[in-house]
Design an enzyme around this catalytic site. Structure first.
Site, PDB file in Angstrom:
ATOM      1  N   CYS A 361       5.815  -1.624  -3.941  1.00 29.13           N
ATOM      2  CA  CYS A 361       6.921  -1.391  -3.001  1.00 29.13           C
ATOM      3  C   CYS A 361       6.664  -0.186  -2.118  1.00 29.13           C
ATOM      4  CB  CYS A 361       8.239  -1.226  -3.755  1.00 29.13           C
ATOM      5  SG  CYS A 361       8.758  -2.723  -4.608  1.00 29.13           S
ATOM      6  N   GLU A 363       6.523   3.117  -2.531  1.00 27.90           N
ATOM      7  CA  GLU A 363       7.230   4.391  -2.578  1.00 27.90           C
ATOM      8  C   GLU A 363       6.397   5.475  -3.254  1.00 27.90           C
ATOM      9  OE1 GLU A 363       9.052   2.162  -6.187  1.00 27.90           O
ATOM     10  OE2 GLU A 363       8.115   1.726  -4.268  1.00 27.90           O
TER      11      GLU A 363
END
Length: 669
Positions: A361, A363
């Site tokens: 994702c 991050e």
């Protein structure tokens, strides 16, 4: 002397047994918790929230206790009890939450007995840059990590680095009897790849030791899928390699093998996983991996990874932006920014110069073979800044504690012992801005970030370990934020009032209490004989703007804002855009923001009702109120067994809740 595990005071726990947990969104949070994170107990019933929090907190402080006592650093039992009680209260009231991995695995036999601490981590990255020397290692690492629920990123830098030799068929065939373990599955993959990469004796597989489908997996939880997923993936990888014997390993072959492994894990394990692949923006071969007209063989497994490019600062974004307008890929990762910056407002520090990629994702900036633990805080669930700062202390402490757990990979331990990287995240940003404004968010983020650095200095000294190279991020959240009734990460909701659809196994014991409470349940389209869909009405709160009210430019600006004031790792942001009115502006947005961000992805807006049983369906306030008025108290207290663990005992003929009953309920509703 026998080791005494840390445990919370019985008197303290008694005060929470009858407290109602603040699950969010009209039972949605409670349902997601019971489906996904509540474990089966010895008496056959499922954990209640107070029990899950107890297990998690005791597991956390037991990890600290083991570390402190191992190095004779001085364990203070009274202080630990007081600290653990504060952490318990803040998790119970959902001011912060451990990651889903932690809710599932912390304090269980997975960690307490087997020491499988990798299972507490959210994500990992592995590079293929040294594939000529590593050979099968990046592939087996991805499989092993995925099987314990860790999402893995990888790159294609090893392409063309060596020639696939193929097995030496004149040496006979070696038969490998696959043990009924995770390690056995990984070893089977290694032996197959090595036979092709090194040109050694071909290998065949005997699956007779693997337990049958439906048998329980006592340690990790869930039930066995049998040997079929492994047998299928080894056959497909063998077929892939047979076509490339005598040729340099290609981008396509690397991604094919990784994606096939991902498909196998999704089919064969109780926990889901995720993949992301990073490639060269100038490579037509890479860019076209998800063009199934050109690569029809990849259509059945290409979905297992998000495909992103290593974007170069100053590049021409025109061509890739046109592709995004069609299908939302590729995503973008600016490796130079990931290596050179922590928070953007701090200027270049080059402290993360070894970073090679990121997690699925995006991050987290990660080195090759590095793992990371993420923990989620909910600023909007706090009365004031002081309350939030106290939560940050315990959220940070949970994540830092996870770094004490040694993994079973030497390469990973070497990186993690040095970096101690964690990701303290924020969710409910849209709700906070609505209630308190952007300026107050900036204040909380700045003071909060500084406080975490102070906590890191204090607790790293206490634990006698290095300070964390980076400490903050913004994760997309997934299902964890649903427990707390929070919007995910920095993303705005699809609408204020909507129906959220959750899929359950037809054999799930959660169905009966949901029916009793009046929730609408219907067979899942395309999986009518195995799965049902539960409809939950949701109200995200008055005044919260929806994605239709927030332009593409504002979404990117908010991501840059969070990268500047909070995330020293990265911000996971998927920008929703209107293909007709905003699609042609994507390249301009990337040009402007490439110096303020480390990664971003884009997703074309999809109309509600574009396909049957969409996860989200916008509804009117009138319909929402009607649906809520028809619901009664939802109780899961008597639930016995979660859906994965009872599946072997239950089928359409013997389940108390069967398809006909569900269809009848649907007709009444």
């Amino acid at each position: 002397m026998d080791y005494k595990k840390f445990s919370l005071s019985d008197n303290f726990i008694d005060g929470y047994k009858r407290k109602k947990p603040p699950f969010g969104f009209n039972g949605l949070g409670h349902l997601v918790y019971m489906r996904t994170y509540s474990r089966l107990k010895d008496d056959g019933s499922n954990e209640q929230w107070w029990e899950t929090v107890k297990r998690v907190v005791e597991g956390t402080y037991n990890m600290q206790k083991k570390h402190i006592e191992r190095y004779d650093l001085g364990w203070n039992a009274w202080q630990a009890q007081r600290s653990a009680q504060e952490m318990y209260d803040r998790i119970f009231n959902m001011k912060f939450l451990p990651p889903g991995r932690g809710l599932w695995a912390m304090g269980t036999s997975i960690t307490e007995e087997k020491g499988l601490y990798a299972a507490l981590n959210n994500c990992a990255f592995v590079s293929t840059q040294n594939l000529k020397e590593d050979l099968s290692k990046p592939f087996t690492f991805l499989m092993d990590a995925s099987m314990v629920g860790v999402g893995v990123g990888f790159d294609t830098k090893g392409a063309e680095s060596f020639v696939i030799r193929g097995p030496k068929t004149d040496r006979g065939i070696e038969t490998y009897v696959v043990p009924d373990t995770r390690e056995g599955w990984v070893e089977a993959l290694r032996r197959l790849l090595d036979s092709y990469f090194l040109g050694i004796t071909p290998v065949d597989f005997d699956y007779s030791k693997i337990r049958d489908a439906g048998e329980p997996i006592k340690g990790f939880g869930g039930v066995s899928s049998g040997h079929e997923p492994l047998k299928e993936v080894l056959k497909l990888i063998r077929d892939t390699l047979d076509k490339n014997i005598g040729e340099p390993i290609s981008i396509t072959t690397i991604v094919d093998i990784m994606n096939l492994i991902g498909k196998c894990v999704v089919a064969g394990n109780v926990r889901r996983t995720a993949e992301i692949v990073f490639g060269d923006s100038t490579s037509d071969e890479y860019i076209n991996l998800k063009n199934y007209k050109k690569n029809p063989h990849r259509e059945t497994y290409g979905w297992t990874s998000n495909n992103s490019i290593f974007a170069e600062l100053g590049m021409d974004y025109t061509d890739v932006s046109e592709r995004i307008n069609d299908n939302g890929e590729p995503g973008f990762a600016w490796l130079d920014n990931m290596r050179e910056y922590s928070r953007m407002r701090n200027g270049k520090d080059n402290k993360d110069h070894r970073v090679a990629g990121g997690n699925p994702c995006l991050e987290q900036s990660l080195e090759s073979y590095e793992l990371c633990c993420l923990v989620e805080t909910f600023p909007n669930n706090h009365k004031d800044l002081d309350d939030y700062l106290k939560t940050l202390k315990y959220a940070y402490l949970y994540a830092k504690t996870v770094t004490l757990g040694k993994t079973h990979w030497s390469e990973t331990n070497r990186v993690m012992l040095r970096n101690r990287r964690i990701g303290t995240s924020v969710s409910g940003v849209a709700q906070f801005i609505t209630e308190k404004g952007l300026h107050q968010l900036k204040e909380w983020l700045e003071v909060g970030y500084d406080s975490i650095q102070d906590y890191d200095k204090m607790y790293s000294d206490w634990l006698a370990v290095p300070r964390s190279i980076k400490t903050t991020s913004v994760k997309p959240s997934g299902t964890v934020s649903l427990l707390a009734g929070s919007t995910p990460g920095l993303h705005y909701p699809e609408s204020r009032f909507y129906i959220r659809r959750i899929r359950l196994s037809i054999s799930s014991p959660l169905i009966k209490p949901l029916q009793k409470a009046g929730y609408n349940i219907e067979p899942a389209f395309g999986s009518e004989n195995s799965t049902v869909v539960v409809e939950v009405p949701v109200d995200v709160g008055e005044g919260v703007r929806t994605i239709n009210d927030v332009s593409m430019w504002e979404q990117v600006s908010l991501a840059a804002f969070m990268q500047k004031y909070w995330a020293d790792n990265q911000v996971s942001c998927t920008v929703t855009f209107d293909p007709e009115t905003e699609g042609h502006q994507i390249s301009s947005a990337l040009n402007y923001f490439q110096y303020q961000m480390k990664g971003v992805s884009f997703l074309p807006k999809m109309e509600f009702g574009a396909y049957k049983q969409m996860p989200y369906e916008e509804i009117t306030e009138k319909k929402y109120n009607k649906m809520v008025s028809e619901l009664s108290f939802l109780s899961f207290r008597q639930v016995k067994g979660n859906e994965a663990e009872v599946e072997k005992f239950c089928n359409n003929d013997t389940c108390e809740i069967d398809l006909e009953a569900i269809k009848e309920t649907q007709e009444v509703n």
